[in-house]
Design a protein around this motif. Structure first.
Motif, PDB file in Angstrom:
ATOM      1  N   PRO A  24       2.057  -8.925   3.032  1.00 54.01           N
ATOM      2  CA  PRO A  24       0.702  -9.176   3.544  1.00 54.01           C
ATOM      3  C   PRO A  24       0.203 -10.586   3.287  1.00 54.01           C
ATOM      4  CG  PRO A  24       0.792  -7.083   2.387  1.00 54.01           C
ATOM      5  CD  PRO A  24       2.097  -7.742   2.150  1.00 54.01           C
ATOM      6  N   SER A  25       0.429 -11.116   2.108  1.00 52.53           N
ATOM      7  CA  SER A  25      -0.090 -12.450   1.809  1.00 52.53           C
ATOM      8  C   SER A  25       0.674 -13.538   2.546  1.00 52.53           C
ATOM      9  CB  SER A  25      -0.078 -12.707   0.298  1.00 52.53           C
ATOM     10  OG  SER A  25      -1.184 -12.069  -0.318  1.00 52.53           O
ATOM     11  N   VAL A  36      -2.525  -1.860   0.416  1.00 53.33           N
ATOM     12  CA  VAL A  36      -3.268  -2.970   1.015  1.00 53.33           C
ATOM     13  C   VAL A  36      -4.588  -2.467   1.575  1.00 53.33           C
ATOM     14  CG1 VAL A  36      -3.292  -4.631   2.926  1.00 53.33           C
ATOM     15  CG2 VAL A  36      -1.230  -4.350   1.544  1.00 53.33           C
ATOM     16  N   LEU A  37      -4.537  -1.392   2.349  1.00 57.14           N
ATOM     17  CA  LEU A  37      -5.756  -0.852   2.946  1.00 57.14           C
ATOM     18  C   LEU A  37      -6.748  -0.448   1.874  1.00 57.14           C
ATOM     19  CD1 LEU A  37      -7.276  -0.046   5.499  1.00 57.14           C
ATOM     20  CD2 LEU A  37      -6.098   2.171   5.418  1.00 57.14           C
ATOM     21  N   GLY A  38      -6.247   0.122   0.786  1.00 53.23           N
ATOM     22  CA  GLY A  38      -7.141   0.497  -0.301  1.00 53.23           C
ATOM     23  C   GLY A  38      -7.898  -0.691  -0.875  1.00 53.23           C
ATOM     24  N   LEU A  39      -7.208  -1.806  -1.063  1.00 52.92           N
ATOM     25  CA  LEU A  39      -7.885  -2.998  -1.581  1.00 52.92           C
ATOM     26  C   LEU A  39      -8.911  -3.533  -0.585  1.00 52.92           C
ATOM     27  CD1 LEU A  39      -5.158  -5.105  -3.458  1.00 52.92           C
ATOM     28  CD2 LEU A  39      -6.815  -3.462  -4.372  1.00 52.92           C
ATOM     29  N   LEU A  40      -8.602  -3.450   0.709  1.00 48.14           N
ATOM     30  CA  LEU A  40      -9.573  -3.908   1.711  1.00 48.14           C
ATOM     31  C   LEU A  40     -10.814  -3.029   1.695  1.00 48.14           C
ATOM     32  CD1 LEU A  40      -7.344  -4.846   4.796  1.00 48.14           C
ATOM     33  CD2 LEU A  40      -8.016  -6.245   2.835  1.00 48.14           C
ATOM     34  N   VAL A  41     -10.639  -1.727   1.524  1.00 46.68           N
ATOM     35  CA  VAL A  41     -11.792  -0.835   1.420  1.00 46.68           C
ATOM     36  C   VAL A  41     -12.613  -1.176   0.180  1.00 46.68           C
ATOM     37  CG1 VAL A  41     -12.492   1.571   1.039  1.00 46.68           C
ATOM     38  CG2 VAL A  41     -10.736   1.036   2.744  1.00 46.68           C
ATOM     39  N   ASP A  95      -4.029 -14.989   0.992  1.00 48.13           N
ATOM     40  CA  ASP A  95      -2.787 -15.284   0.283  1.00 48.13           C
ATOM     41  C   ASP A  95      -2.826 -14.873  -1.190  1.00 48.13           C
ATOM     42  OD1 ASP A  95      -4.563 -17.186  -0.620  1.00 48.13           O
ATOM     43  OD2 ASP A  95      -3.278 -18.903  -0.201  1.00 48.13           O
ATOM     44  N   LYS A  96      -3.944 -14.361  -1.645  1.00 52.84           N
ATOM     45  CA  LYS A  96      -4.064 -13.890  -3.037  1.00 52.84           C
ATOM     46  C   LYS A  96      -3.885 -12.375  -3.153  1.00 52.84           C
ATOM     47  CE  LYS A  96      -5.522 -17.981  -4.610  1.00 52.84           C
ATOM     48  NZ  LYS A  96      -5.673 -18.711  -3.332  1.00 52.84           N
ATOM     49  N   LEU A  97      -3.922 -11.669  -2.035  1.00 55.73           N
ATOM     50  CA  LEU A  97      -3.937 -10.213  -2.091  1.00 55.73           C
ATOM     51  C   LEU A  97      -2.664  -9.651  -2.716  1.00 55.73           C
ATOM     52  CD1 LEU A  97      -5.696  -7.742  -1.170  1.00 55.73           C
ATOM     53  CD2 LEU A  97      -4.127  -7.554   0.757  1.00 55.73           C
ATOM     54  N   SER A  98      -1.518 -10.212  -2.376  1.00 57.14           N
ATOM     55  CA  SER A  98      -0.267  -9.690  -2.924  1.00 57.14           C
ATOM     56  C   SER A  98      -0.216  -9.848  -4.443  1.00 57.14           C
ATOM     57  CB  SER A  98       0.931 -10.384  -2.271  1.00 57.14           C
ATOM     58  OG  SER A  98       1.051  -9.986  -0.916  1.00 57.14           O
TER      59      SER A  98
END
Length: 361
Positions: free
Chosen positions: A250-251, A188-193, A200-203
């Motif tokens: 997370p989502s 998750v943190l990697g995608l935020l970086v 709600d789309k991140l997962s």
């Protein structure tokens, strides 16, 4: 407004974690919130000194705990080697940390030694076991609190992120659920970086990485969690985690934070909703919720994490990294850097670690 770069987001994640750690030093592990308010006032708004008899007695406001010290060691190793070199990191632990411990909780740098590090000391120093056999069964976020540096370094290489985070985690924690949840947070943190939003789309994006083989999670469902079709086979990959559920949390938390019919007020009470204890399954839902709700407000995010009591230090570290990645280093209020012991040096380390992030090697 100037667009944030990957390097700014990466540095913000690391600095956010250092700040979250130091914010928790004074009010760490109050499970009686009335007692915490008596000792630290109705609202903790910055760094505080531990009261006599508390967990980090002897530290000053703005100091790092042992979790922050270990995170710094991994950051320095990554900078010095230019990559994750497990031998180098383990050497640093052998030479710079373990000789200062004695296997008891209230001893060593940072004022308190956590369960997984105490177990590491016993197995590495007392029993003289090789690093391949030092992992224990603590169900906490202690590995996340250091491996987030690996998530930052390999934000644009999710396969390498998963491998390095897994390998580093099992140095101290070998429960498969804990390892999978640690890798999931770091993914998750990697995608935020990278610049992806915590929504709600991140997962779904994480699940695409599972389907591609970049993340080693087991999944039998098709896209959007649709049921598998007749004849579908498991992908032939070794080392799969039992399920992808840690990637779905997370989502769900982001959706809850955005839903006007779901309100946790004040937001620090998320610690009561998901639980104050140390276990990873209490910590992560609360951290994702706060990081999604205050995605553009670093100060509110980390202060609500701290004011919730319980294992508020870990909560603040996790939230600080997630929101730091979203606001970038430039979005962190300067007062948090100024009040942090060696804040300028820590910011320099965060910036150095972030320099190669997103740059083709």
């Amino acid at each position: 407004m100037k667009e944030k770069t990957a390097q700014d987001r990466a540095a913000g994640a690391v600095m956010g974690a250092f700040i979250g750690d130091a914010l928790g030093v004074g009010p760490h592990w109050y499970y009686d919130l009335e007692e915490m308010r008596r000792d630290h006032g109705p609202w903790i708004s910055g760094y505080t000194e531990p009261k006599p008899g508390r967990y980090h007695e002897g530290l000053k406001a703005g100091d790092l705990s042992q979790a922050g010290i270990i995170l710094r060691m991994l950051v320095e190793s990554l900078i010095g080697c230019g990559r994750y070199d497990e031998e180098d990191f383990c050497r640093r632990l052998d030479e710079e940390l373990l000789p200062l411990l004695d296997g008891t909780p209230v001893h060593g740098p940072g004022g308190y030694t956590s369960q997984s590090i105490r177990e590491l000391w016993r197995q590495r120093v007392q029993q003289k076991l090789p690093w391949e056999r030092t992992g224990g069964y603590a169900d906490t976020t202690e590995a996340i609190e250091r491996t987030l540096a690996l998530a930052v370094r390999y934000a644009f290489d999710p396969a390498q992120l998963a491998i390095s985070v897994t390998n580093n985690t099992v140095l101290t924690q070998i429960d498969n659920v804990v390892v999978s949840m640690t890798v999931a947070y770091c993914a998750v943190l990697g995608l935020l970086v990278q610049g992806q939003p915590l929504d709600d789309k991140l997962s779904g994006k994480l699940m695409e990485l599972v389907k591609s083989g970049a993340l080693p999670f087991h999944a039998v469902t098709a896209a959007d969690l649709k049921p598998p079709r007749a004849g579908d086979l498991d992908p032939p990959r070794a080392g799969k985690f039992a399920s992808p559920d840690a990637l779905l949390t997370p989502s769900y938390m982001a959706a809850a934070a955005a839903d006007p019919e779901i309100r946790i007020e004040p937001a620090w009470k998320v610690s009561i909703v998901y639980g104050m204890p140390c276990a990873v399954y209490h910590m992560l839902p609360a951290a994702y919720y706060l990081a999604a709700r205050f995605r553009d407000d670093f100060e509110s995010a980390v202060l609500h994490a701290v004011n919730g009591g319980g294992q508020n230090q870990a909560r603040a570290i996790l939230v600080g990294a997630l929101v730091g990645a979203q606001v970038g280093l430039a979005g962190i209020p300067e007062r948090f850097v100024e009040g942090l012991t060696e804040g300028v040096a820590l910011r320099r380390l965060a910036t150095q670690l972030a320099a190669p992030v997103g740059v083709p090697e």
